[in-house]
Scaffold this active site. Structure first.
Site, PDB file in Angstrom:
ATOM      1  N   ASP A  37      -0.726   6.925  -2.736  1.00  0.00           N
ATOM      2  CA  ASP A  37      -1.233   7.186  -1.384  1.00  0.00           C
ATOM      3  C   ASP A  37      -2.232   8.337  -1.470  1.00  0.00           C
ATOM      4  O   ASP A  37      -2.264   9.091  -2.443  1.00  0.00           O
ATOM      5  CB  ASP A  37      -0.068   7.566  -0.440  1.00  0.00           C
ATOM      6  CG  ASP A  37      -0.364   7.294   1.034  1.00  0.00           C
ATOM      7  OD1 ASP A  37       0.298   6.413   1.604  1.00  0.00           O
ATOM      8  OD2 ASP A  37      -1.243   7.974   1.614  1.00  0.00           O
ATOM      9  N   TYR A 156     -10.761  -4.477  11.649  1.00  0.00           N
ATOM     10  CA  TYR A 156      -9.373  -4.621  11.202  1.00  0.00           C
ATOM     11  C   TYR A 156      -9.002  -6.104  11.104  1.00  0.00           C
ATOM     12  O   TYR A 156      -8.437  -6.565  10.105  1.00  0.00           O
ATOM     13  CB  TYR A 156      -8.453  -3.893  12.185  1.00  0.00           C
ATOM     14  CG  TYR A 156      -7.005  -3.847  11.767  1.00  0.00           C
ATOM     15  CD1 TYR A 156      -6.556  -2.910  10.840  1.00  0.00           C
ATOM     16  CD2 TYR A 156      -6.069  -4.727  12.311  1.00  0.00           C
ATOM     17  CE1 TYR A 156      -5.214  -2.859  10.471  1.00  0.00           C
ATOM     18  CE2 TYR A 156      -4.735  -4.685  11.943  1.00  0.00           C
ATOM     19  CZ  TYR A 156      -4.310  -3.747  11.017  1.00  0.00           C
ATOM     20  OH  TYR A 156      -2.981  -3.702  10.643  1.00  0.00           O
ATOM     21  N   LYS A 160      -7.964  -8.228   7.737  1.00  0.00           N
ATOM     22  CA  LYS A 160      -6.638  -8.832   7.553  1.00  0.00           C
ATOM     23  C   LYS A 160      -6.720 -10.351   7.350  1.00  0.00           C
ATOM     24  O   LYS A 160      -5.887 -10.920   6.638  1.00  0.00           O
ATOM     25  CB  LYS A 160      -5.731  -8.469   8.729  1.00  0.00           C
ATOM     26  CG  LYS A 160      -5.417  -6.959   8.815  1.00  0.00           C
ATOM     27  CD  LYS A 160      -4.750  -6.440   7.553  1.00  0.00           C
ATOM     28  CE  LYS A 160      -4.303  -4.994   7.667  1.00  0.00           C
ATOM     29  NZ  LYS A 160      -3.654  -4.504   6.424  1.00  0.00           N
ATOM     30  N   ILE A 189       4.996  -2.808  14.430  1.00  0.00           N
ATOM     31  CA  ILE A 189       6.058  -2.139  13.676  1.00  0.00           C
ATOM     32  C   ILE A 189       6.006  -0.640  13.966  1.00  0.00           C
ATOM     33  O   ILE A 189       4.915  -0.057  14.055  1.00  0.00           O
ATOM     34  CB  ILE A 189       5.866  -2.379  12.149  1.00  0.00           C
ATOM     35  CG1 ILE A 189       5.702  -3.874  11.836  1.00  0.00           C
ATOM     36  CG2 ILE A 189       7.032  -1.786  11.365  1.00  0.00           C
ATOM     37  CD1 ILE A 189       6.861  -4.771  12.212  1.00  0.00           C
ATOM     38  N   THR A 191       5.631   2.544  13.101  1.00  0.00           N
ATOM     39  CA  THR A 191       5.161   3.415  12.010  1.00  0.00           C
ATOM     40  C   THR A 191       4.187   4.439  12.587  1.00  0.00           C
ATOM     41  O   THR A 191       3.754   4.309  13.739  1.00  0.00           O
ATOM     42  CB  THR A 191       4.424   2.587  10.939  1.00  0.00           C
ATOM     43  OG1 THR A 191       3.177   2.137  11.508  1.00  0.00           O
ATOM     44  CG2 THR A 191       5.226   1.400  10.462  1.00  0.00           C
TER      45      THR A 191
END
Ligand code: NAD
Length: 252
Positions: A37, A156, A160, A189, A191
């Site tokens: 990361d 985005y 994807k 999700i 996050t």
């Protein structure tokens, strides 16, 4: 639980969210994990958590858009753990929210750079090592935004959809040589990425949650566990699959 003793996994974007959950699950199942990361402190915290539960992990500061960094990340897996069996190419960013005609060109390039080029560079470095080791499994992170259009995040969405194309193509190229390649397509999700989106545009996330038939937001572990399953022997006949895990969002 899967028996990954003696196996090695790379997880990108493992300093938080879905990647962190997957790294912890790989380690809990016995794999040695390369935690990759940009975020050093958070990545080292992921490693510390894994070590606290008697797992094995190493953090590597990695920018997935940089071929040299990605090569070094794979070298760490080979040099530290003797090879590479699994890779979860998961690092991603959402980018700025604007309608397509208002999208800054540099935002388009940045999002495509991390989400799509990053996956390409990952597979390009990881798959040759897996082929040398006699096989392996790759999972790439797409999204429900790789299944549908979503207003204001065209870079985005494009990235994807592209991840699914890369995944299916690599599956055709390498499955006969023992490397399975799949994708996960998460819905909404819980996050840090979603927390940020909620701050910037509360209605977009709340609306998505309300439109999720299962009636709640997903947990990072629900994606991480699926990525780990796709790497396991239980998924030995699964390749070229883009697995949607979205609480039913795209079934409507
Ligand atoms: P997150 O922001 O919590 O985690 C993403 C991680 O990627 C961060 O730790 C970040 O530092 C890292 N990263 C960003 N750019 C990087 C780079 N250039 N090099 C290396 N690391 C980099 O987000 P998340 O929700 O866990 O997202 C993980 C993946 O799941 C992303 O690909 C995202 O697009 C995808 N996804 C998330 C959701 C969701 O609702 N959270 C839905 C669908 C898909």
């Amino acid at each position: 639980m899967t028996d990954f003793d003696g196996k090695t996994a790379i997880v990108t974007g493992a300093s938080g969210g879905i990647g962190e959950a997957a790294a912890k699950r790989f380690a809990a199942d016995g794999a040695s994990v390369v935690v990759a990361d940009l975020k050093v402190e958070e990545g080292e915290a992921t490693v510390a958590d894994i070590e606290d539960t008697d797992g094995e992990a190493t953090f590597v500061e990695t920018d997935v858009t940089d071929p040299a960094d990605v090569g070094a990340m794979v070298d760490v897996a080979v040099d530290t753990y003797g090879g590479l069996d699994f890779a979860f190419n998961n690092a991603g960013i959402e980018g700025e929210r604007e309608a397509t005609a208002d999208q800054p060109v540099d935002n388009f390039e940045r999002v495509i750079g991390v989400n799509l080029k990053g996956v390409f560079l990952g597979m390009r470095a990881e798959i040759p090592v897996m082929l040398d080791d006699g096989g392996g499994a790759v999972v790439n992170t797409s999204s429900i935004a790789g299944r549908l259009g979503f207003p204001d995040i065209s870079p985005y969405v494009a990235s994807k959809w592209g991840v699914i194309g890369l995944t299916k193509t690599a599956a055709l190229e390498y499955s006969g040589e023992g490397v399975r390649v799949n994708a996960v397509c998460p819905g909404v999700i819980d996050t840090p990425m979603v927390a940020q989106s909620r701050e910037e545009d509360p209605e977009s996330i709340d609306g998505a949650v309300a439109a999720t038939p299962i009636g709640r937001i997903g947990e990072p572990e629900e994606i991480g566990d699926a990525a780990v399953w796709l790497c396991s022997e239980d998924a030995s006949f699964v390749t070229g699959e883009a697995m949607t895990i979205d609480g039913g969002y795209t079934s409507q």
